[in-house]
Design a protein around this motif. Structure first.
Motif, short mmCIF file in Angstrom:
data_model
loop_
_atom_site.label_atom_id
_atom_site.label_comp_id
_atom_site.label_asym_id
_atom_site.label_seq_id
_atom_site.Cartn_x
_atom_site.Cartn_y
_atom_site.Cartn_z
N HIS A 217 47.11 42.35 35.05
CA HIS A 217 45.91 41.36 34.38
C HIS A 217 46.46 39.93 34.08
O HIS A 217 45.47 39.27 33.99
N TRP A 218 47.81 39.92 33.83
CA TRP A 218 48.39 38.43 33.88
C TRP A 218 47.98 37.50 34.98
O TRP A 218 47.48 36.29 34.89
N ALA A 219 48.23 38.18 36.16
CA ALA A 219 47.98 37.65 37.38
C ALA A 219 46.20 37.44 37.92
O ALA A 219 46.27 36.51 38.62
N THR A 220 45.59 38.06 37.17
CA THR A 220 44.29 38.00 37.65
C THR A 220 43.54 36.69 37.06
O THR A 220 43.76 36.17 36.07
N ARG A 221 42.98 36.03 38.13
CA ARG A 221 42.41 34.70 37.98
C ARG A 221 40.94 34.79 37.04
O ARG A 221 40.56 33.98 36.47
#
Length: 288
Positions: A217-221
């Protein structure tokens, strides 16, 4: 240092005597000898032992931690200026600007205490739970049984500690992925606004290391919606499934979130909330 401890003890006793039990969520009785909080009540609100509060008030306990002073400040419903004075009297620097604030304004605390029929929890910008009422404890379990660092919704969702282990089964109408994404989106927003907050940085780094879901989720832009409202089914160990409306209210000027759970009059959820208020839900131990 001895002078600091003396000042701290005097302030602690004076501010305990000043706070009305009703404003702190306690029932006023005819048998009370003084208008302020009892020492046992302050200990309960701050999550400390009665003996430790007594030693602090007598000046026998040395060097209370910033965590203890912060808990006492919230329990005593201090203003920011009073909070800072209490920190300094303990020989500590007050919380600095640019970090996530755990200060809960007295008016918010009185509101939470007086709306006893509604489960209410107050969260900081990093989703740490810093204040709650008795109905919240009846629904989710008493947060005071958890270490302070574990009273965090992101840790409950993605961590592997006490918060995650104690979290009751919850089904979100929006879908669990959408709920998780919204919490991560809130943390991203907090990091952008508090880039110098070391505790927030540690939280994010820890969750990225231990949780593949959080890291994803953190890496999702793609921008996710922040957590504001939902319908949730909470599986309580004594009452069973409870369907409730969950709303997140922003406290202007304080960067806090008040999370409330309500149900329409006459609904099954309303009846179960009534039952929880009577029984206290004492066997549950969970964080939402």
């Amino acid at each position: 240092m001895a002078s600091h401890r003396s000042d701290f003890a005097v302030l602690l006793r004076a501010w305990r005597d000043r706070l009305s039990p009703a404003d702190a969520g306690f029932t006023m009785t005819d048998g009370r000898r003084a208008p302020g909080l009892r020492r046992e009540e302050l200990a309960q609100l701050a999550g400390l032992s009665v003996d430790y509060v007594l030693r602090l008030e007598q000046g026998r306990a040395k060097n209370p931690s910033a965590q203890v002073v912060g808990a006492l400040s919230r329990a005593l419903q201090l203003t920011r200026a009073e909070r800072d004075r209490l920190y300094r009297s303990a020989g500590l620097l007050p919380p600095q600007d640019g970090t996530v604030s755990t200060h809960v304004p007295p008016g918010v605390q009185r509101l939470v205490a007086r709306l006893g029929d509604v489960p209410i929890g107050v969260f900081t910008a990093d989703w740490s739970l810093v204040w709650w009422n008795t109905t919240w404890s009846a629904l989710h379990g008493d947060p005071a049984v958890l270490p302070t660092a574990e009273r965090n919704l992101a840790r409950a969702l993605f961590g592997n500690g006490a918060a995650h282990a104690s979290m009751l089964p919850v089904r979100s109408e929006r879908g669990q992925d959408a709920f998780a994404e919204s919490i991560v989106a809130d943390l991203k927003d907090a990091v952008s606004r508090y880039p110098g907050d070391a505790q927030l940085d540690r939280l994010v780094r820890e969750l990225r290391e231990i949780s593949d879901a959080f890291a994803h989720h953190w890496a999702t832009r793609t921008a996710a919606a922040q957590h504001t409202t939902d319908r949730k089914t909470i599986r309580h160990p004594e009452i069973g499934d409870i369907l409730l409306d969950c709303d997140v209210l922003i406290v202007p000027g304080a960067d806090l979130r008040m999370v409330t759970y309500t149900a329409a009059t006459g609904s099954s959820g309303a009846g179960k909330l009534d039952l929880l208020r009577v029984t206290g839900g004492r066997t549950a131990t969970a964080l939402p």
